[in-house]
Design a protein around this motif. Structure first.
Motif, mmCIF file in Angstrom:
data_model
loop_
_atom_site.group_PDB
_atom_site.id
_atom_site.type_symbol
_atom_site.label_atom_id
_atom_site.label_comp_id
_atom_site.label_asym_id
_atom_site.label_seq_id
_atom_site.Cartn_x
_atom_site.Cartn_y
_atom_site.Cartn_z
ATOM 1 N N ALA A 13 38.296 50.296 34.725
ATOM 2 C CA ALA A 13 37.263 49.251 34.743
ATOM 3 C C ALA A 13 37.585 48.068 33.850
ATOM 4 O O ALA A 13 36.896 47.045 33.903
ATOM 5 N N SER A 14 38.622 48.153 33.019
ATOM 6 C CA SER A 14 38.868 47.090 32.042
ATOM 7 C C SER A 14 40.224 46.442 32.232
ATOM 8 O O SER A 14 41.176 47.066 32.682
ATOM 9 N N GLY A 15 40.274 45.132 31.884
ATOM 10 C CA GLY A 15 41.521 44.388 31.943
ATOM 11 C C GLY A 15 41.983 44.037 30.549
ATOM 12 O O GLY A 15 42.121 44.905 29.695
ATOM 13 N N ASP A 16 42.197 42.749 30.306
ATOM 14 C CA ASP A 16 42.684 42.261 29.008
ATOM 15 C C ASP A 16 41.766 41.110 28.608
ATOM 16 O O ASP A 16 41.929 39.982 29.070
ATOM 17 N N GLU A 17 40.803 41.400 27.750
ATOM 18 C CA GLU A 17 39.745 40.447 27.441
ATOM 19 C C GLU A 17 40.279 39.110 26.936
ATOM 20 O O GLU A 17 39.834 38.041 27.372
ATOM 21 N N LEU A 18 41.242 39.133 26.037
ATOM 22 C CA LEU A 18 41.765 37.900 25.458
ATOM 23 C C LEU A 18 42.460 37.043 26.518
ATOM 24 O O LEU A 18 42.125 35.868 26.702
ATOM 25 N N ASP A 20 42.331 37.265 29.774
ATOM 26 C CA ASP A 20 41.432 36.924 30.870
ATOM 27 C C ASP A 20 40.590 35.698 30.531
ATOM 28 O O ASP A 20 40.371 34.817 31.377
ATOM 29 N N ALA A 21 40.133 35.605 29.282
ATOM 30 C CA ALA A 21 39.327 34.468 28.872
ATOM 31 C C ALA A 21 40.142 33.173 28.866
ATOM 32 O O ALA A 21 39.662 32.106 29.281
ATOM 33 N N VAL A 22 41.396 33.265 28.421
ATOM 34 C CA VAL A 22 42.268 32.087 28.396
ATOM 35 C C VAL A 22 42.522 31.572 29.806
ATOM 36 O O VAL A 22 42.406 30.377 30.089
ATOM 37 N N VAL A 23 42.876 32.482 30.706
ATOM 38 C CA VAL A 23 43.171 32.090 32.084
ATOM 39 C C VAL A 23 41.948 31.495 32.766
ATOM 40 O O VAL A 23 42.046 30.475 33.471
ATOM 41 N N ALA A 24 40.784 32.114 32.566
ATOM 42 C CA ALA A 24 39.565 31.591 33.182
ATOM 43 C C ALA A 24 39.305 30.159 32.729
ATOM 44 O O ALA A 24 38.955 29.282 33.536
ATOM 45 N N THR A 25 39.506 29.889 31.451
ATOM 46 C CA THR A 25 39.286 28.539 30.918
ATOM 47 C C THR A 25 40.284 27.548 31.501
ATOM 48 O O THR A 25 39.922 26.426 31.881
ATOM 49 N N LEU A 26 41.554 27.941 31.598
ATOM 50 C CA LEU A 26 42.583 27.050 32.145
ATOM 51 C C LEU A 26 42.278 26.679 33.594
ATOM 52 O O LEU A 26 42.422 25.516 33.997
ATOM 53 N N PHE A 27 41.838 27.651 34.373
ATOM 54 C CA PHE A 27 41.529 27.364 35.769
ATOM 55 C C PHE A 27 40.267 26.523 35.905
ATOM 56 O O PHE A 27 40.206 25.592 36.714
ATOM 57 N N GLU A 28 39.252 26.845 35.105
ATOM 58 C CA GLU A 28 38.002 26.085 35.169
ATOM 59 C C GLU A 28 38.222 24.616 34.822
ATOM 60 O O GLU A 28 37.578 23.724 35.379
ATOM 61 N N ARG A 29 39.152 24.344 33.916
ATOM 62 C CA ARG A 29 39.420 22.971 33.483
ATOM 63 C C ARG A 29 40.534 22.306 34.287
ATOM 64 O O ARG A 29 40.892 21.150 34.024
ATOM 65 N N GLY A 30 41.083 23.027 35.253
ATOM 66 C CA GLY A 30 42.149 22.457 36.065
ATOM 67 C C GLY A 30 43.416 22.166 35.284
ATOM 68 O O GLY A 30 44.159 21.231 35.602
ATOM 69 N N GLY A 227 48.865 43.467 25.810
ATOM 70 C CA GLY A 227 47.414 43.605 25.882
ATOM 71 C C GLY A 227 46.914 44.977 26.275
ATOM 72 O O GLY A 227 45.761 45.116 26.692
ATOM 73 N N VAL A 228 47.740 46.004 26.126
ATOM 74 C CA VAL A 228 47.306 47.361 26.453
ATOM 75 C C VAL A 228 46.496 47.926 25.289
ATOM 76 O O VAL A 228 46.869 47.777 24.126
#
Length: 387
Positions: A13-18, A20-30, A227-228
């Motif tokens: 159920a879990s990924g890599d919180e740190l 994942d947050a960085v990637v989400a921000t990069l994509f959201e900001r283009g 990130g394991v």
């Protein structure tokens, strides 16, 4: 620590919180394109970060720029010497056992196909081989090395795959878990460590328990850098055996993607091997190392070399005898091992350094030393019975 179905399900159920947050921000900001372009210039430790790098990426690179505080550098040096002494054998195990093992897990094979790995196995093989070579350099964590930047980029690459598959609703989380979840990351760590050691043992390579444990330890460090969750990672080879057995029982099986990836892998190495006479040895070696059941699931062809390849341990034993009794022979074999590894990487990369990048879009459709006395040789932990 004991692993159970319940504890493994929790890891799905879990990924890599740190990351994942960085990637989400990069994509959201283009800012993914800018990040990828600028990061091509950050390939060694100590390289100044380029101007214009997104701040969230800059913070991530600073946070992940050092190995875990718990690293035992004596163990890492033992692992490096183990790799130097066995680099050809380790490369063989990675190529003909670890990679096919990934393909025999259907949801992993499906994920690889979704990231263009289906038609470009040479790139994935080159990335894995190059990453391992970076790790085993004596200055892997010092200025000028390539390992830490490579680990930072791989971690973001994994996060970007999770981001796309979940955002586009192209992954059945209920059935398959989080893409590249903690269970799969630990499973991959087992394929590149425990399964490599198993393959070396099957090939008749002489290893000490100390050497095997140090090599496994090095991959625990890799896992931490990627990130394991270290609280969930097996810390001993015995625990690693239990995890790997349970993981494979839970997930291994046939799939169209796995068979296709394996065919691509066999074709790739048949191109590398000069001429055509020795081509069947590629499939024979895969079958010998992964076993008939898995080989059949992957549609690995049966050949007349299936019997011949069983003599490999004897041949390697002769070479090790030469190495143990002749300083010149040891030097020659070490040089041959180094050149073979370099040639393999050069063939896979066409002489280029691989760049790990966050994909802006994914494919849309997807269905230590030799001379070990016999009584000091490492023996793999016995198979475990899954609960």
């Amino acid at each position: 620590m004991p692993y159970t179905e319940a504890s493994m399900n929790a890891l799905r159920a879990s990924g890599d919180e740190l990351a994942d947050a960085v990637v989400a921000t990069l994509f959201e900001r283009g800012e993914v394109g800018k990040f990828n372009t600028l990061m091509r210039y950050v390939s060694t430790v100590g390289t100044p970060l380029p101007d214009g790098l997104p701040e969230v990426a800059r913070e991530y690179l600073h946070t992940t720029s050092a190995p875990p505080a718990w690293v035992d550098w004596g163990e890492m040096e033992k692992a490096r010497l183990f790799f130097v002494d066995n680099n050809v054998h380790i490369s063989t195990a990675l190529s003909f056992a670890s990679m096919p093992a990934c393909y025999v897990v259907p949801h992993v094979a499906r994920l690889l196909s979704a990231t263009h790995g289906l038609n470009y196995p040479s790139r994935r093989m080159a990335e894995t081989g190059q990453f391992t070579v970076y790790l085993m350099q004596p200055d892997a964590f010092e200025a000028g090395s390539r390992f830490i930047p490579a680990a930072q980029k791989v971690r973001l690459l994994h996060a970007s795959i999770r981001h796309h598959l979940l955002r586009e609703d192209r992954w059945d989380v209920a059935a398959l878990g989080t893409p590249i979840c903690q269970e799969d990351m630990i499973g991959g760590q087992m394929f590149f460590s425990m399964l490599v050691l198993d393959s070396l043992h099957r090939l008749g390579i002489h290893m000490t328990t100390e050497g095997a444990e140090s090599y496994y330890y090095a991959w625990r460090v890799v896992g931490a850098m990627l990130g394991v969750d270290q609280d969930a990672v097996p810390t001993t080879l015995e625990d690693a055996r239990q995890f790997l057995d349970l993981y494979m029982i839970r997930h291994m099986g046939p799939s169209e993607e796995g068979a296709h990836l394996t065919r691509q892998l066999i074709d790739l190495y048949e191109e590398v091997v000069p001429g055509t006479f020795f081509d069947p040895i590629v499939a024979a070696l895969i079958r010998y190392l992964v076993g008939d059941t898995c080989a059949d699931w992957l549609d690995v062809p049966r050949t007349t070399w299936d019997t011949v390849v069983k003599a490999v341990p004897t041949l390697l034993g002769v070479l090790e005898t030469i190495e143990d009794h002749s300083p010149l022979g040891a030097w020659a074999l070490d040089r041959l091992g180094h050149l073979t590894t370099v040639l393999e990487l050069s063939s896979l990369t066409r002489g280029r350094v691989m760049h790990y990048a966050i994909p802006e879009h994914l494919k849309k459709d997807f269905g230590v030393t030799g001379g070990v006395a016999p009584n000091r040789r490492w023996t793999p932990p016995a198979p475990t019975v899954a609960s």
